[in-house]
Design an enzyme around this catalytic site. Structure first.
Site, short mmCIF file in Angstrom:
data_model
loop_
_atom_site.label_atom_id
_atom_site.label_comp_id
_atom_site.label_asym_id
_atom_site.label_seq_id
_atom_site.Cartn_x
_atom_site.Cartn_y
_atom_site.Cartn_z
N ASP A 472 -32.81 -40.62 -62.92
CA ASP A 472 -31.79 -40.07 -63.82
C ASP A 472 -31.86 -38.54 -63.88
O ASP A 472 -32.87 -37.93 -63.48
CB ASP A 472 -32.02 -40.68 -65.22
CG ASP A 472 -30.72 -40.89 -65.99
OD1 ASP A 472 -29.76 -40.15 -65.72
OD2 ASP A 472 -30.70 -41.77 -66.85
N ASP A 542 -21.90 -44.23 -67.29
CA ASP A 542 -22.49 -44.86 -68.48
C ASP A 542 -21.46 -45.72 -69.20
O ASP A 542 -21.81 -46.47 -70.11
CB ASP A 542 -23.01 -43.79 -69.45
CG ASP A 542 -24.45 -43.41 -69.14
OD1 ASP A 542 -25.08 -44.08 -68.32
OD2 ASP A 542 -24.94 -42.43 -69.73
C1 GLA Z 1 -28.78 -41.97 -69.12
C2 GLA Z 1 -28.38 -43.06 -68.15
C3 GLA Z 1 -28.43 -44.39 -68.85
C4 GLA Z 1 -29.83 -44.63 -69.38
C5 GLA Z 1 -30.25 -43.49 -70.28
C6 GLA Z 1 -31.71 -43.60 -70.67
O1 GLA Z 1 -27.85 -41.82 -70.14
O2 GLA Z 1 -27.14 -42.80 -67.62
O3 GLA Z 1 -28.06 -45.42 -67.97
O4 GLA Z 1 -30.71 -44.76 -68.29
O5 GLA Z 1 -30.07 -42.24 -69.66
O6 GLA Z 1 -32.11 -42.58 -71.49
#
Ligand code: GLA
Length: 749
Positions: A472, A542
């Site tokens: 990420d 997301d």
């Molecule tokens: C980001 C990612 C999510 C999740 C969060 C965890 O927002 O896009 O899918 O992994 O971080 O903190």
């Protein structure tokens, strides 16, 4: 050999039957772009397509000559492809032809720059044209590779200072493309967090128009890609260009219409906040751009990019392998989990036929919320008393793979790493650092930082049998500066940051070649062609709401293949929109991607668990089609009121296909409607089975490929009519959030 050189006319012709590029040495030694696009006969000269008596810009200032490497200050006032500042501060260089090489295959780009590659020299040929600006001693190599099987040319530019004095590269575009008219629409792919890559389509107008990023990453605001289409071009027919940049950092992608109605496109590293000094002997290479042309419409353009990106940009054992159906715990638990809860979720996942469990954020340091512990890659024994190893082994003993989440480029101020090395976080000394999500970005332009993080992450990964990593990147870069570079080299920072990130990817994928990497950046903020070289799939957004996902996945598919698009079914009410789409609808959308679930199965009803079991079986039975079939867009969620979307996957031999039709809201007394599909064999008969939900399918009917591709598949009234649909006298299928999947199989004999 797909590259011809004619010494008489001084012209090169790159050709593969599907596209042609003709370049020529102009009388003044510059390189002209005589033609790019439609395939032309090889042999004839195309010099007449350039200026007839071109002799430089003497008395011809502003003439719309098409150039392969436009530079400023010599009469071409359009946007340049290359700007280099000489030692005296002037920005005039005049690259003239010296020599060239035609090579079988495609040499790799230097260092860690991601690029397409060949597995056999017969797959591509490469033209390297050497140019030189004598006063500065700057040598330039333009590299163009043409692929045998795709209408695509890859281009990059290499610069080397052979002179004594320092020069500074101010702009170095990967590609420029001069087109002889301006009758084009420009599509860019724009949005924000949770609504990434919505196509924005507008006719070209005089002047500059385009997109870029100065966020330190390719970003979610705009994607490093663009499309040009003729106004009449559709998904199924017509001229278009698809251009992508293999780079995950700052970029610029734009078109300029000049005073004579010509169009210049350029794509590359953003020239703002960029400067690259070259001392004598030093060199610089741009990232690679891919330029696809077709007259067969937008879906065909996408298909050619998909083929190349998934098979010749992506690397490693996962490139062609079936991607596992996964369960990710993020939306199911957020930070609130422990060993037993995870094992219970994994057991339920296995019971439904899933193949991989992914433990998301929160397993390390003391990370009970997003305000601490990034940088401390040591397992949190409060939550996981048996360690990552104990958890991984227990999950794997159930017959599932095991994956974890990392965010290696970041640090929270509340972390042991930051307390020990505050200077490792990016910032300008003497200035406050801007926090975002309570975190700072580590200075990946500093090799010492990359080295430290590499060892910490390698140790954590090696401590357990890990099969998958979600990498990420949850904020953009502010206060860009690195103490590792002198003041006059700070313009290299963003580029070097990105190379540092690639370096860590290279270290991890080399050390753990069996691990499937999925990239992520607050969802889809680093979804670009470059990252696919290490992570063959990316978390698309997301936003897991299926209605929103129709738009996100539609826009993403212009450049990127389904195998690269992570797509999950999540719980309702949806966590991003509050919407209550049906479980069937959610799955039918997510299946057009690298499929998975992101919810807590231990909180689901028996009915829903049974439905998921059938969904997983439906997907895995057709996984090769969903992940590696031809993807064709049929009806856009951006057309009309957006109530409908349709798309399909077809096997390259047209023997199988899955067609999906989605209707968001039901409206009474619907119009009669047939969905015209593509990608089939018109001479063949197909067994058509419709799933309206994942219960029992409707009875299979037989239809001709010709009928399906001209008259279409029956949507309203449905063909065949589902049992009970007309029980109360109505012929339509009612209900909001309705998805229909049609399975098509060629009938043998
Ligand atoms: C980001 C990612 C999510 C999740 C969060 C965890 O927002 O896009 O899918 O992994 O971080 O903190």
């Amino acid at each position: 050999m797909t590259i011809a050189w004619n010494p008489e006319t001084q012209e090169w012709h790159l050709h593969n039957g599907r596209t042609s590029w003709v370049l020529g040495v102009l009388p003044n030694g510059w390189i002209g772009l005589l033609h790019a696009g439609a395939p032309l006969a090889v042999g004839p000269s195309y010099a007449h397509l350039g200026p007839s008596d071109f002799a430089g810009f003497d008395n011809r200032v502003g003439e719309p000559v098409a150039l392969a490497l436009p530079v400023p200050g010599l009469g071409d006032f359009r946007v340049p492809g290359l700007v280099v500042e000489a030692a005296d501060g002037s920005q005039v260089v005049e690259p003239r032809y010296v020599t060239h090489r035609i090579l079988p295959g495609k040499p790799p780009l230097p260092g860690l720059l991601p690029g397409t590659y060949v597995e056999d020299d017969a797959e591509a040929d490469t033209l390297e044209i050497d140019l030189r600006d004598e006063p500065t001693g700057l040598a330039i190599t333009l590299t163009l590779s043409i692929f045998r099987d795709q209408p695509i040319v890859a281009r990059s530019v290499h610069l080397k200072n052979f002179g004594g004095a320092k020069v500074v590269v101010r702009t170095a575009m990967s590609a420029t493309l001069d087109l002889p008219d301006d009758d084009w629409n420009l599509l860019t792919f724009s949005g924000a967090w949770a609504r990434e890559r919505f196509p924005v389509d507008r006719p070209l107008v005089p002047g500059r128009q385009g997109v870029g990023s100065l966020r330190g990453g390719s970003g979610n605001e705009h994607n490093p890609s663009l499309v040009l289409r003729r106004p009449a071009t559709t998904e199924a027919a017509g001229d278009c260009w698809g251009i992508v940049l293999a780079w995950s950092g700052n970029f610029l992608a734009e078109a300029e219409v000049g005073p004579f109605g010509t169009t210049r496109v350029r794509i590359g590293v953003h020239p703002d906040q960029f400067a690259w000094p070259l001392e004598a002997g030093e060199s610089f290479t741009t990232p690679e751009a891919l330029l696809a042309w077709t007259d067969a419409g937008l879906s065909a353009m996408s298909e050619s990019l998909h083929e190349l990106l998934r098979h010749r940009m992506a690397r490693g054992p996962w490139r062609d392998a079936p991607r596992p159906v996964l369960l990710n715990n993020w939306e199911g638990t957020y930070f609130d989990f422990d060993h037993d809860r995870i094992v219970a979720m994994a057991r339920a996942a296995k019971d439904m036929g899933m193949e991989l469990f992914v433990l998301d954020d929160g397993w390390f340091g003391r990370r009970d919320s997003d305000d601490r512990s990034l940088g401390d890659w040591v397992v949190d024994r409060r939550k996981l008393p048996h360690g990552l190893d104990g958890l991984a082994r227990e999950v794997k003993s159930l017959g599932l793979g095991f994956g974890v989440w990392i965010e290696p480029e970041m640090v929270n101020p509340d972390s042991d790493l930051f307390r020990a090395h505050p200077d490792w976080a990016i910032g300008v000394p003497g200035r406050k650092r801007t926090e975002s999500r309570q975190q700072l970005v580590l200075d990946f332009a500093n090799p010492v930082v990359v080295e430290h993080i590499a060892s910490a992450i390698i140790e954590a990964i090696a401590s357990a049998p890990i099969d998958y990593i979600k990498w990420d990147w949850n904020r953009f870069i502010t206060e860009p500066f690195t103490p590792t570079l002198p003041p006059e080299r700070q313009g290299e920072f963003f580029y070097r940051y990105n190379l540092g990130m690639y370096e860590l990817y290279e270290r991890l994928t080399t050390r753990f070649p069996h691990i499937l990497f999925e990239s992520c950046a607050s969802g889809g903020a680093r979804f670009d062609a470059g990252i696919l070289a290490w992570a063959p799939q990316a978390w698309t957004s997301d936003d897991t709401d299926a209605v929103e996902r129709l738009k996100i996945q539609w826009g993403t598919s212009f450049a990127y293949p389904l195998s690269s698009m992570g797509a999950h079914v999540s719980a309702v009410p949806n966590h991003q929109t509050g919407r209550l789409a049906s479980l069937d609808f959610r799955a039918a959308v997510a299946m057009f991607g690298a499929f998975g679930y992101e919810l807590n199965p231990t909180a689901m009803s028996e009915d829903d668990l049974a439905t998921v079991r059938r969904q997983v079986a439906f997907y895995t039975e057709r996984r090769d089609l969903f992940q590696y079939g031809r993807f064709l867009r049929l009806r856009s969620p951006f057309d009309g009121d957006g109530n409908e979307t349709a798309w399909m996957v077809a096997s390259p031999d047209a023997s199988r296909a899955v067609v999906a039709h989605y209707r968001v809201l039901h409206r009474p007394w619907p119009h009669r409607d047939r969905l015209v599909v593509r990608g089939l064999d018109p001479a063949a008969r197909y067994a058509v089975t419709c799933w309206d939900g994942f219960g029992a399918p409707m009875p299979t009917v037989e239809r001709g490929g010709d009928e399906l591709m001209t008259v279409g598949l029956g949507i309203e009234p449905p063909d065949p009519m589902p049992a009970g649909a007309d029980a109360d006298g109505h012929r339509e299928v009612r209900g909001d959030f309705r998805a229909r999947l049609f399975d098509l199989r060629k009938v043998e004999g």
